[in-house]
Write a protein that holds these residues in place. Structure first.
Motif, PDB file in Angstrom:
ATOM      1  N   ILE A 162       0.866  -1.180   0.000  1.00  0.00           N
ATOM      2  CA  ILE A 162       0.000   0.000   0.000  1.00  0.00           C
ATOM      3  C   ILE A 162       0.903   1.231   0.000  1.00  0.00           C
ATOM      4  N   VAL A 163       0.651   2.149  -0.925  1.00  0.00           N
ATOM      5  CA  VAL A 163       1.461   3.359  -1.037  1.00  0.00           C
ATOM      6  C   VAL A 163       0.561   4.574  -0.875  1.00  0.00           C
ATOM      7  N   ASN A 164       0.958   5.465   0.036  1.00  0.00           N
ATOM      8  CA  ASN A 164       0.280   6.760   0.218  1.00  0.00           C
ATOM      9  C   ASN A 164       1.254   7.833  -0.254  1.00  0.00           C
ATOM     10  N   THR A 165       0.868   8.598  -1.283  1.00  0.00           N
ATOM     11  CA  THR A 165       1.794   9.541  -1.899  1.00  0.00           C
ATOM     12  C   THR A 165       1.675  10.954  -1.328  1.00  0.00           C
ATOM     13  N   GLY A 166       1.457  11.053  -0.012  1.00  0.00           N
ATOM     14  CA  GLY A 166       1.720  12.305   0.667  1.00  0.00           C
ATOM     15  C   GLY A 166       0.545  13.164   1.050  1.00  0.00           C
ATOM     16  N   ASP A 167       0.872  14.207   1.840  1.00  0.00           N
ATOM     17  CA  ASP A 167      -0.085  15.112   2.470  1.00  0.00           C
ATOM     18  C   ASP A 167      -1.034  14.321   3.363  1.00  0.00           C
ATOM     19  N   LEU A 168      -0.433  13.647   4.322  1.00  0.00           N
ATOM     20  CA  LEU A 168      -1.214  12.882   5.297  1.00  0.00           C
ATOM     21  C   LEU A 168      -2.088  13.824   6.118  1.00  0.00           C
TER      22      LEU A 168
ATOM     23  N   THR B  61       3.095  -0.887   4.209  1.00  0.00           N
ATOM     24  CA  THR B  61       2.557   0.421   3.835  1.00  0.00           C
ATOM     25  C   THR B  61       3.676   1.457   3.857  1.00  0.00           C
ATOM     26  N   VAL B  62       3.754   2.262   2.813  1.00  0.00           N
ATOM     27  CA  VAL B  62       4.775   3.305   2.701  1.00  0.00           C
ATOM     28  C   VAL B  62       4.085   4.642   2.506  1.00  0.00           C
ATOM     29  N   LEU B  63       4.443   5.625   3.337  1.00  0.00           N
ATOM     30  CA  LEU B  63       3.962   6.990   3.167  1.00  0.00           C
ATOM     31  C   LEU B  63       5.108   7.850   2.652  1.00  0.00           C
ATOM     32  N   VAL B  64       4.904   8.491   1.498  1.00  0.00           N
ATOM     33  CA  VAL B  64       5.891   9.389   0.908  1.00  0.00           C
ATOM     34  C   VAL B  64       5.446  10.819   1.194  1.00  0.00           C
ATOM     35  N   GLY B  65       6.257  11.577   1.940  1.00  0.00           N
ATOM     36  CA  GLY B  65       5.842  12.878   2.446  1.00  0.00           C
ATOM     37  C   GLY B  65       5.523  13.896   1.361  1.00  0.00           C
ATOM     38  N   GLY B  66       4.519  14.739   1.656  1.00  0.00           N
ATOM     39  CA  GLY B  66       4.114  15.802   0.738  1.00  0.00           C
ATOM     40  C   GLY B  66       4.473  17.173   1.275  1.00  0.00           C
ATOM     41  N   ASN B  67       4.056  18.215   0.543  1.00  0.00           N
ATOM     42  CA  ASN B  67       4.410  19.580   0.936  1.00  0.00           C
ATOM     43  C   ASN B  67       3.690  20.040   2.197  1.00  0.00           C
ATOM     44  N   HIS B  68       2.581  19.393   2.578  1.00  0.00           N
ATOM     45  CA  HIS B  68       1.894  19.735   3.820  1.00  0.00           C
ATOM     46  C   HIS B  68       2.461  18.968   5.020  1.00  0.00           C
TER      47      HIS B  68
ATOM     48  N   ARG C 252       6.456   2.393   6.727  1.00  0.00           N
ATOM     49  CA  ARG C 252       7.583   3.286   6.520  1.00  0.00           C
ATOM     50  C   ARG C 252       7.081   4.704   6.233  1.00  0.00           C
ATOM     51  N   PHE C 253       7.757   5.689   6.829  1.00  0.00           N
ATOM     52  CA  PHE C 253       7.486   7.098   6.573  1.00  0.00           C
ATOM     53  C   PHE C 253       8.703   7.680   5.861  1.00  0.00           C
ATOM     54  N   ILE C 254       8.518   8.176   4.638  1.00  0.00           N
ATOM     55  CA  ILE C 254       9.610   8.773   3.879  1.00  0.00           C
ATOM     56  C   ILE C 254       9.410  10.287   3.926  1.00  0.00           C
ATOM     57  N   ALA C 255      10.224  10.970   4.719  1.00  0.00           N
ATOM     58  CA  ALA C 255      10.026  12.395   4.974  1.00  0.00           C
ATOM     59  C   ALA C 255      10.592  13.242   3.852  1.00  0.00           C
ATOM     60  N   PRO C 256       9.932  14.369   3.547  1.00  0.00           N
ATOM     61  CA  PRO C 256      10.544  15.337   2.625  1.00  0.00           C
ATOM     62  C   PRO C 256      11.802  15.910   3.261  1.00  0.00           C
ATOM     63  N   ALA C 257      12.765  16.313   2.426  1.00  0.00           N
ATOM     64  CA  ALA C 257      13.925  17.019   2.950  1.00  0.00           C
ATOM     65  C   ALA C 257      13.533  18.461   3.195  1.00  0.00           C
TER      66      ALA C 257
ATOM     67  N   LEU D 216      10.544  -0.252  -5.125  1.00  0.00           N
ATOM     68  CA  LEU D 216       9.866   1.040  -4.994  1.00  0.00           C
ATOM     69  C   LEU D 216      10.888   2.154  -4.785  1.00  0.00           C
ATOM     70  N   ALA D 217      10.798   3.197  -5.617  1.00  0.00           N
ATOM     71  CA  ALA D 217      11.624   4.394  -5.460  1.00  0.00           C
ATOM     72  C   ALA D 217      10.747   5.523  -4.933  1.00  0.00           C
ATOM     73  N   PRO D 218      10.924   5.940  -3.668  1.00  0.00           N
ATOM     74  CA  PRO D 218      10.109   7.033  -3.141  1.00  0.00           C
ATOM     75  C   PRO D 218      10.751   8.387  -3.417  1.00  0.00           C
ATOM     76  N   LEU D 219       9.926   9.342  -3.865  1.00  0.00           N
ATOM     77  CA  LEU D 219      10.387  10.711  -4.103  1.00  0.00           C
ATOM     78  C   LEU D 219       9.447  11.660  -3.368  1.00  0.00           C
ATOM     79  N   PRO D 220       9.762  11.993  -2.098  1.00  0.00           N
ATOM     80  CA  PRO D 220       8.915  12.938  -1.375  1.00  0.00           C
ATOM     81  C   PRO D 220       9.021  14.323  -1.981  1.00  0.00           C
ATOM     82  N   PHE D 221       8.149  15.213  -1.536  1.00  0.00           N
ATOM     83  CA  PHE D 221       8.103  16.576  -2.071  1.00  0.00           C
ATOM     84  C   PHE D 221       9.472  17.245  -1.960  1.00  0.00           C
ATOM     85  N   VAL D 222       9.883  17.892  -3.043  1.00  0.00           N
ATOM     86  CA  VAL D 222      11.162  18.594  -3.087  1.00  0.00           C
ATOM     87  C   VAL D 222      10.878  20.093  -3.171  1.00  0.00           C
ATOM     88  N   HIS D 223      11.236  20.810  -2.120  1.00  0.00           N
ATOM     89  CA  HIS D 223      11.009  22.254  -2.131  1.00  0.00           C
ATOM     90  C   HIS D 223      11.939  22.920  -3.145  1.00  0.00           C
ATOM     91  N   ARG D 224      11.463  24.017  -3.732  1.00  0.00           N
ATOM     92  CA  ARG D 224      12.229  24.684  -4.780  1.00  0.00           C
ATOM     93  C   ARG D 224      13.600  25.161  -4.301  1.00  0.00           C
TER      94      ARG D 224
END
Length: 433
Positions: free
Chosen positions: A44-50, A77-84, A112-117, A147-155
């Protein structure tokens, strides 16, 4: 293999006027768990903004964790972090749930929680991609998910060497392309084409995607969109960030936004929410099925007279409603609200306006307006610095100073500087100015 793709829960979001939706989030997350138990995915993959806010309220935090733990009881279950999402919070949660050693079977952690940098002064693409390695999961049919996770990347992580604001968008797009090329290369390195399926799980805005306009506006500008041809040609690209469920129309790839599970604001009116079931076998075309979600209240707008409202009353049910009532002349005043509520008693009226004949509708807020709760001042200041082209290492320093000023301004014991100078100038023993 079978994979369930969900996204953009935004737990804690309320409707304009502060109407809580906690019970709706409880219901729709329970529905998602029921779907997971029924389809029996391998992952199960959650692609962010939990969560909608950073940090979330305690009750929302508890609800999100319980929902993820329930899903992890069905499949890894893997959560890939979003901008929120708060990077610090996701890192803490990942440490907490994975502090204990894995079982005797050697399987990877169930959650697993994959945090944005966090925004940084400098970061090479390879360094950012290395925020999380490639994750592998066995499947019930004897294959393997890579699985390659890519959390939100700030500009700011891309613009350290960018001196011209007019080139910032192109620099950011190249940066995202390099990240995805790096991740795709690592996915393919050593993989077995007869046994492995390759997945990218990313929280980003892809050009051509149609927003619902309930997303944070500064993070869905076309200037900073990821180019569609940068997405890798792999088994499936699971995307988060855009709330409208949709496929990305690029030949040669299978990529989809799962979308939000509830209609989060009136920009999502009429959308059918869903989760995505992905079925894939190495060497064969990927099959994608959307499963509609039925929990949650609808958001509806109405324009017309009271008779038309009465004629359509059965359509509204328990929806949140913004209504513009056309009247023959003035005089209803406060009675209009009571009349409307009597016609659609189960609905919650979150906006009500009265229009006389011949009115011209010139809205203060258009369809692109974000009527969700305003971002924090620190977030607005960060985005302002990015948009104006301030170098990231300077932006970080300014942000820290700004946060310090806000903290000082909020402190109850802060004394006016002029008043303090006068107090210091008084002779000893004089307590009053």
């Amino acid at each position: 293999m079978r994979m369930l793709h969900v996204s953009d829960w935004h737990i804690g979001r309320s409707v304009v006027g502060g109407h809580s939706r906690y019970a709706e989030f409880e219901a729709v997350l329970a529905e998602i768990a029921d779907i997971a138990r029924e389809v029996k995915p391998d992952l199960i993959v959650n692609t962010g903004d939990l969560f909608d806010r950073s940090p979330p309220a305690a009750a929302d935090l508890g609800l999100g964790i319980r929902a993820l733990v329930e899903l992890a009881g069905v499949a890894p279950t893997v959560l890939v972090g979003g901008n929120h999402d708060s990077p610090a919070l996701l890192q803490a949660l990942d440490t907490l749930v994975n502090a204990l050693p894995v079982g005797d079977d050697g399987r990877p952690p169930r959650l697993r929680f994959i945090a944005p940098a966090a925004p940084a002064a400098t970061a090479a693409p390879a360094a950012t991609a290395a925020m999380s390695g490639i994750l592998t999961f066995p499947t019930a049919d004897g294959h393997r998910i890579r699985l390659a996770p890519l959390p939100f990347v700030h500009r700011n992580r891309a613009l350290a060497a960018c001196d011209r604001p007019d080139e910032a968008g192109r620099v950011y797009a190249r940066y995202l392309r390099q990240l995805q090329q790096d991740l795709a290369g690592r996915l393919r390195a050593g993989h077995d084409p007869e046994h492995d399926v390759l997945i990218l799980a990313a929280h980003l805005f892809v050009e051509g995607a149609v927003p619902s306009w309930s997303e944070r506006p500064l993070d869905i500008t076309q200037d900073y969109a990821c180019q569609a041809d940068a997405l890798p040609d792999i088994t499936y690209c699971a995307l988060g960030h855009i709330h409208k469920p949709q496929a990305i129309g690029r030949a040669g790839i299978t990529a989809r936004y799962a979308g939000s599970p509830l209609q989060l604001d009136f920009g999502e009116e009429g959308e059918t929410k869903s989760v995505v079931l992905v079925e894939a076998t190495p060497g064969r075309p990927t099959r994608v099925e959307t499963i509609a979600l039925r929990s949650g209240r609808r958001l509806m707008t109405f324009t017309g007279d009271l008779q038309r409202l009465a004629d359509q009353a059965h359509d509204f049910g328990d929806a949140f409603v913004k209504a513009v009532i056309e009247v023959d002349g003035p005089g209803l005043g406060l009675g209009l609200s009571a009349t409307v509520r009597a016609i659609i008693p189960r609905a919650t009226i979150v906006g009500l306006d009265e229009r006389l004949p011949g009115w011209q509708d010139v809205p203060v807020l258009d369809a692109h307006s974000d009527i969700s709760p305003e971002p924090e001042l620190t977030e607005l200041f960060r985005d302002y610095l990015t948009e104006t082209g301030v170098a990231p290492h300077h932006a970080d320093q300014l942000q820290q100073a700004f946060a310090g000023l806000l903290t000082a301004a909020d402190h109850d014991a802060v004394t006016d500087p002029v008043e303090q100078m006068l107090r210091d100038a008084l002779p000893a023993g004089h307590d009053h100015l």
